[in-house]
Design a protein around this motif. Sequence first.
Motif, mmCIF file in Angstrom:
data_model
loop_
_atom_site.group_PDB
_atom_site.id
_atom_site.type_symbol
_atom_site.label_atom_id
_atom_site.label_comp_id
_atom_site.label_asym_id
_atom_site.label_seq_id
_atom_site.Cartn_x
_atom_site.Cartn_y
_atom_site.Cartn_z
ATOM 1 N N GLU A 1 8.509 4.602 4.060
ATOM 2 C CA GLU A 1 7.983 5.296 5.228
ATOM 3 C C GLU A 1 8.335 4.567 6.520
ATOM 4 O O GLU A 1 8.275 3.341 6.599
ATOM 5 N N LEU A 2 8.684 5.370 7.511
ATOM 6 C CA LEU A 2 8.878 4.893 8.879
ATOM 7 C C LEU A 2 7.679 5.342 9.692
ATOM 8 O O LEU A 2 7.364 6.536 9.748
ATOM 9 N N LEU A 3 7.007 4.402 10.326
ATOM 10 C CA LEU A 3 5.856 4.722 11.166
ATOM 11 C C LEU A 3 6.181 4.467 12.631
ATOM 12 O O LEU A 3 7.001 3.605 12.957
ATOM 13 N N TYR A 4 5.526 5.230 13.502
ATOM 14 C CA TYR A 4 5.586 4.936 14.927
ATOM 15 C C TYR A 4 4.148 4.924 15.456
ATOM 16 O O TYR A 4 3.284 5.657 14.979
ATOM 17 N N THR A 5 3.905 4.076 16.424
ATOM 18 C CA THR A 5 2.549 3.889 16.917
ATOM 19 C C THR A 5 2.127 5.053 17.809
ATOM 20 O O THR A 5 2.873 5.501 18.676
ATOM 21 N N ALA A 6 0.922 5.513 17.573
ATOM 22 C CA ALA A 6 0.351 6.609 18.363
ATOM 23 C C ALA A 6 -0.874 6.077 19.108
ATOM 24 O O ALA A 6 -0.740 5.370 20.102
ATOM 25 N N ASP A 7 -2.075 6.405 18.623
ATOM 26 C CA ASP A 7 -3.291 5.938 19.267
ATOM 27 C C ASP A 7 -3.524 4.448 18.967
ATOM 28 O O ASP A 7 -2.815 3.848 18.154
ATOM 29 N N ASN B 1 -1.953 -5.175 19.242
ATOM 30 C CA ASN B 1 -1.538 -4.752 20.584
ATOM 31 C C ASN B 1 -0.094 -4.256 20.602
ATOM 32 O O ASN B 1 0.773 -4.807 21.288
ATOM 33 N N PHE B 2 0.157 -3.209 19.849
ATOM 34 C CA PHE B 2 1.461 -2.552 19.883
ATOM 35 C C PHE B 2 1.462 -1.522 21.003
ATOM 36 O O PHE B 2 0.473 -0.810 21.209
ATOM 37 N N LYS B 3 2.586 -1.425 21.683
ATOM 38 C CA LYS B 3 2.756 -0.351 22.649
ATOM 39 C C LYS B 3 2.887 0.969 21.902
ATOM 40 O O LYS B 3 3.175 0.995 20.713
ATOM 41 N N GLU B 4 2.694 2.059 22.614
ATOM 42 C CA GLU B 4 2.902 3.368 22.008
ATOM 43 C C GLU B 4 4.391 3.570 21.727
ATOM 44 O O GLU B 4 5.253 3.053 22.446
ATOM 45 N N ASN B 5 4.696 4.295 20.662
ATOM 46 C CA ASN B 5 6.059 4.664 20.273
ATOM 47 C C ASN B 5 6.906 3.479 19.800
ATOM 48 O O ASN B 5 8.126 3.494 19.914
ATOM 49 N N GLU B 6 6.257 2.487 19.217
ATOM 50 C CA GLU B 6 6.996 1.415 18.551
ATOM 51 C C GLU B 6 7.207 1.796 17.094
ATOM 52 O O GLU B 6 6.325 2.362 16.452
ATOM 53 N N PHE B 7 8.374 1.451 16.553
ATOM 54 C CA PHE B 7 8.667 1.765 15.157
ATOM 55 C C PHE B 7 8.293 0.595 14.253
ATOM 56 O O PHE B 7 8.584 -0.568 14.556
ATOM 57 N N LEU B 8 7.671 0.917 13.136
ATOM 58 C CA LEU B 8 7.173 -0.078 12.196
ATOM 59 C C LEU B 8 7.536 0.343 10.780
ATOM 60 O O LEU B 8 7.679 1.532 10.490
ATOM 61 N N VAL B 9 7.664 -0.645 9.894
ATOM 62 C CA VAL B 9 8.009 -0.375 8.506
ATOM 63 C C VAL B 9 6.931 -0.989 7.609
ATOM 64 O O VAL B 9 6.836 -2.210 7.509
ATOM 65 N N PRO B 10 6.108 -0.170 6.966
ATOM 66 C CA PRO B 10 5.087 -0.738 6.079
ATOM 67 C C PRO B 10 5.692 -1.251 4.778
ATOM 68 O O PRO B 10 6.502 -0.567 4.145
ATOM 69 N N ILE C 1 15.532 1.854 5.536
ATOM 70 C CA ILE C 1 14.922 2.152 6.835
ATOM 71 C C ILE C 1 15.280 1.067 7.845
ATOM 72 O O ILE C 1 15.657 1.357 8.992
ATOM 73 N N GLU C 2 15.179 -0.177 7.427
ATOM 74 C CA GLU C 2 15.441 -1.278 8.350
ATOM 75 C C GLU C 2 16.905 -1.328 8.778
ATOM 76 O O GLU C 2 17.215 -1.609 9.944
ATOM 77 N N LYS C 3 17.802 -1.013 7.849
ATOM 78 C CA LYS C 3 19.220 -0.967 8.229
ATOM 79 C C LYS C 3 19.454 0.139 9.245
ATOM 80 O O LYS C 3 20.226 -0.033 10.202
#
Length: 259
Positions: free
Chosen positions: A217-223, A117-126, A156-158
């Motif tokens: 990689e930097l990911l952001y939530t879409a669908d 349950n991530f909101k849209e446009n949240e940034f994530l680091v795999p 990326i995290e920094k």
Amino acid sequence: MSIIKNEIPILEYDSTKQAVIMPNHENFDLELPRKAVFAFLGDAVDKYARNHGGEIVGWFESITKTYPIYKISYKGQELCLVQAPMGAPAAAQILDWLISYGVREIISGGSCGALENFKENEFLVPYRALRDEGTSYHYMAPSRYADVHPQARKAIEKTLCEHHLKYIEVMTWSTDGFYRETKEKVTYRKAEGCSVVEMECAALAACAEMRGAVWGELLYTADSLANIGAYDERNWGRDSVEYALELCMDAVLKIEMEG
């Protein structure tokens, strides 16, 4: 003999780094910057390059599209900037080519589907990708997961912290089958810890590792597939595209500093 044989072809692996067709077989007179942003951000890459003095220093020709290879100056350093194509085989082919012409430190950025349950446009680091695609098996011996280089993750995290952005480290499910994310398989992937789904992370991590490059990689939530019975396209994370590119460029500068 370097090849491991198996009844199932995708599980066969040849550990030699030499191939009949090598990425730099064209022998172009091309020396790319050490640092690169290889981004699944569509036209935002070309737009940024045009608006910020990007120089086209080469081209990657594929059957479907010719990709410009840009060199740009960003915060006093030269970067290579390239649009990444969707799908593991095409993306890994270009990444391998970039590495063969001098790229060594790479940050990718792009969207992912939310399994939680991530909101849209949240940034994530795999930090790890489940290898449910085919390309990684040509670069890395068979295993369930491919890990993302810790040096790239740290950079990326920094960067995210400097931008005062919250983030979560996640395990991602890399799959070739966009239209084969069945209810049962989504449930299964969630149960083993996958928080998001995309198509390329495992392949790019494997390619970079075999070639001795640092990739993250930097990911952001879409669908969202979090509610398995009700798929939600939302707005495909479009509000994050330009910002994600900026974050990727900031992050790739930090890889060497974090070394």
